[in-house]
Each structure stands twice: as structure tokens, then as C-alpha cells.
Write an enzyme that holds these catalytic residues in place. Structure first.
Site, PDB file in Angstrom:
ATOM      1  CE1 TYR A  30     -15.558  16.399  56.737  1.00  0.00           C
ATOM      2  CE2 TYR A  30     -15.182  18.356  58.057  1.00  0.00           C
ATOM      3  CZ  TYR A  30     -15.113  16.995  57.906  1.00  0.00           C
ATOM      4  OH  TYR A  30     -14.595  16.227  58.915  1.00  0.00           O
ATOM      5  CE  LYS A 144     -11.652  18.396  56.994  1.00  0.00           C
ATOM      6  NZ  LYS A 144     -11.674  17.569  58.183  1.00  0.00           N
ATOM      7  CD  GLU A 176      -7.247   9.901  60.322  1.00  0.00           C
ATOM      8  OE1 GLU A 176      -6.834  11.056  60.230  1.00  0.00           O
ATOM      9  OE2 GLU A 176      -7.992   9.370  59.475  1.00  0.00           O
TER      10      GLU A 176
HETATM   11  N1  PDD Z   1     -11.248  17.274  61.497  1.00  0.00           N
HETATM   12  N2  PDD Z   1      -8.149  13.309  60.741  1.00  0.00           N
HETATM   13  C1  PDD Z   1      -9.486  13.383  60.806  1.00  0.00           C
HETATM   14  C2  PDD Z   1     -10.273  12.132  60.703  1.00  0.00           C
HETATM   15  C3  PDD Z   1     -10.121  14.631  60.961  1.00  0.00           C
HETATM   16  O1  PDD Z   1     -11.468  14.707  61.008  1.00  0.00           O
HETATM   17  C4  PDD Z   1      -9.312  15.808  61.088  1.00  0.00           C
HETATM   18  C5  PDD Z   1      -9.908  17.164  61.258  1.00  0.00           C
HETATM   19  C6  PDD Z   1      -7.920  15.668  61.030  1.00  0.00           C
HETATM   20  C7  PDD Z   1      -6.997  16.862  61.122  1.00  0.00           C
HETATM   21  O2  PDD Z   1      -6.999  17.624  59.945  1.00  0.00           O
HETATM   22  P1  PDD Z   1      -6.643  19.182  59.981  1.00  0.00           P
HETATM   23  O3  PDD Z   1      -5.384  19.323  60.716  1.00  0.00           O
HETATM   24  O4  PDD Z   1      -6.516  19.566  58.546  1.00  0.00           O
HETATM   25  O5  PDD Z   1      -7.796  19.896  60.686  1.00  0.00           O
HETATM   26  C8  PDD Z   1      -7.370  14.407  60.843  1.00  0.00           C
HETATM   27  C9  PDD Z   1     -11.938  18.551  61.443  1.00  0.00           C
HETATM   28  C10 PDD Z   1     -11.346  19.622  62.284  1.00  0.00           C
HETATM   29  C11 PDD Z   1     -13.412  18.331  61.658  1.00  0.00           C
HETATM   30  O6  PDD Z   1     -13.914  17.329  61.168  1.00  0.00           O
HETATM   31  O7  PDD Z   1     -14.079  19.191  62.248  1.00  0.00           O
END
Ligand code: PDD
Length: 277
Positions: A30, A144, A176
Site C-alpha cells: 500500500y 510497505k 523507526e
Molecule cells: N505509515 N515507517 C513506517 C513503519 C510507516 O508505517 C510509515 C508511514 C513511515 C513513514 O513513511 P512516509 O513518510 O512515506 O509516510 C515509516 C503510513 C502513513 C501509514 O501506514 O498510514
């Protein structure tokens, strides 16, 4: 309205097969893409990361970048809300029977747009708390994936503790957050875990680094230790929906005496200019 497998349909009319591997196995990937003032922010970076996730699990990208853009624009045209978050999910598709291995199937594609209300500067300046936990996720956190059980467990723990996020550590090194990337500032140097298979390469993470360069803040893409996290001058988390958020308490430890740091404000301000550039 939502987009599902070639059609725009009301959300309560959208349905998928019970044999969809997304439903049976969480076999999908996703993206979450912010839209500010009607403009899709860092679209191609998100589409490139989507491609990387698809390649990693051997699903063919069903659309070209222009086709994705058409779907997003049509979906956004159903709402007059200026700031939205696009959620898109691709699963491997529906098979005739449940088995772990797969044949080539027709991927299922779902996209929706929800309104996005980033916290105001005043709200952010109050600071947020986080808890720390050992990172027990798998070793392909760069994908992701919609298989998010570990992240769900952590997020529920954060909720139970009235914390904004769970900051994860593997072998004493901060990886993270459960749903974000993590940064610390110590002696005017920004530290964050390097990209690789232990973290998701956040699009907002790149924007924070870009902002840090602009603000002449020294950058070390080196994972901070748990001890460094707890004794940091500043701690931030970043994601597409939260932007850059200051953390002023981790577990029972106040960061910077519980006050938001000066570097955060510089980065926040520059991030706002990038959003509207
Ligand atoms: N999540 N690390 C993890 C585990 C995440 O789920 C996310 C973002 C990020 C940050 O990625 P980005 O800057 O590209 O949004 C890092 C999204 C927002 C979610 O799962 O809804």
C-alpha cells in the site's frame, strides 16, 4: 466514492472476493500519499516506492504512472476538501483455493481519499509522548506491506498508554516508529537510521533530511542507540499524515525538559514551504 478494480463506486457498495489474498494472507502492498491544496505531494516518489514494494513481492504494477494519476485526480474531484490523504492498496488478487504459494493472478486495486488535517503549529508545540519497545517485526520492513500485525499491536499499546507513537529498537539501536520514521538531534547533529531492510524508507524522512540540509543542520544517517534516544536534545517522528512531529517524552524520560526544540521549529517551517512550493 472509492476506486475498486476499474470502477468508481460508493464505499458501501465496494466489495471484494473472500478468496482475495489480501483478505486471506495480507498479501499486498500500500501507499499513503498526502494532497495539499488539491496538489498531490511527492507523487512520483510514492509511485517509485510502490514499484519497489511490488517488485519485492512479485506483483506486476497494474498501471502506468499516468494511469495512477488519472485515478487519483478523478477520485479527488469527488471532494472539494483541499487537504486529503490518498490510500491505495494492491493485493495479489483472488485465487480459487487457499494456498500460500501463488500463480499469476489479476491484482485487486483499491484507492480511497480521506480528508487530512495535519496538526497546527500550536498543537505541535505542546509536544507528544512516545513509548519504546523492542522491534520484533520481520526483516523486510522496507516493503510497505499490508501485513501489519506487529504495527497494530504496537499502535494499540501506544493508545493504551496515551502515547502518540511506539519507538522501536533492534539490538539497542533505534529503527523507526510503528507508523513513522524517527530522528534525534544531539549537539546540533541530526541522527536517523539509514535506509535498508530494517525500516520503511519514508518519503517524509527524505523531506526532513532535505529540510535539515537547507537549515544547515549536520546529518548522520546512523541509528541512534536507545541511550542516545533518551538523552537526546530533540526527538521527532515523521510520516505523510503527521509531517514532522516533536516528541518531548519517551517512556518516563522528558526530552529537552519536556520542551519542543529549536531545530524542530526550523525544520517544521521549511517543511511547510515545501508543501506549498
Ligand atoms: N505509515 N515507517 C513506517 C513503519 C510507516 O508505517 C510509515 C508511514 C513511515 C513513514 O513513511 P512516509 O513518510 O512515506 O509516510 C515509516 C503510513 C502513513 C501509514 O501506514 O498510514
Amino acid at each position: 466514492m472509492v476506486y475498486l478494480n476499474g470502477e468508481f463506486t460508493p464505499k458501501n457498495k465496494a466489495s471484494i472476493s473472500v478468496m482475495d489474498r489480501g483478505f486471506l494472507f495480507g498479501d499486498g502492498v500500500y501507499e499513503v500519499i498526502p494532497v495539499y491544496a488539491g496538489k498531490i505531494f511527492r507523487l512520483y516518489e510514492h509511485l517509485q516506492r510502490l514499484q519497489n514494494s511490488l517488485d519485492a513481492i512479485q506483483i506486476q504494477n497494474p498501471y502506468s504512472n499516468n494511469e495512477w494519476l488519472d485515478i487519483f485526480n478523478r477520485l479527488l474531484s469527488f471532494s472539494s476538501t483541499a487537504n486529503q490523504a490518498l490510500y491505495l492498496q494492491i493485493t495479489r488478487g483472488a485465487d480459487v483455493s487457499r494456498k500460500h504459494s501463488f500463480e499469476a493472478l489479476i491484482p485487486s486495486v483499491f484507492v480511497e481519499a480521506n480528508s487530512l488535517t495535519p496538526k497546527s503549529r500550536t498543537e505541535l508545540e505542546t509536544g507528544f509522548s512516545a513509548i519504546s519497545q523492542a522491534d520484533f517485526r520481520w526483516q523486510r520492513c522496507d516493503i510497505k506491506s499490508t501485513s501489519l500485525l506487529a504495527n497494530i499491536i504496537y499502535s494499540q499499546q501506544a493508545k493504551a498508554c496515551h502515547a502518540e507513537e511506539v519507538i522501536l529498537h533492534r539490538d539497542q539501536l533505534v529503527t523507526e516508529g510503528a507508523t513513522s520514521n524517527v530522528f534525534i538531534v544531539k549537539d546540533s547533529t541530526l541522527f536517523t537510521h539509514p535506509t535498508g531492510t530494517n525500516i520503511l524508507s519514508g518519503i517524509t524522512r527524505d523531506l526532513v533530511l532535505e529540510s535539515a540540509k537547507y537549515c544547515n543542520l549536520a546529518i548522520q544517517e546512523v541509528a541512534p542507540t536507545l541511550t542516545q534516544l533518551l538523552s537526546a536534545d530533540e526527538v521527532w517522528i515523521s510520516s505523510s499524515t503527521r509531517e514532522v512531529m516533536p516528541i518531548t517524552k519517551v517512556d518516563d524520560q522528558l526530552i529537552n525538559h519536556g520542551k519542543v526544540g529549536e531545530h524542530w521549529l526550523e525544520i517544521y517551517n521549511h517543511y511547510q514551504t515545501l508543501k506549498h512550493a
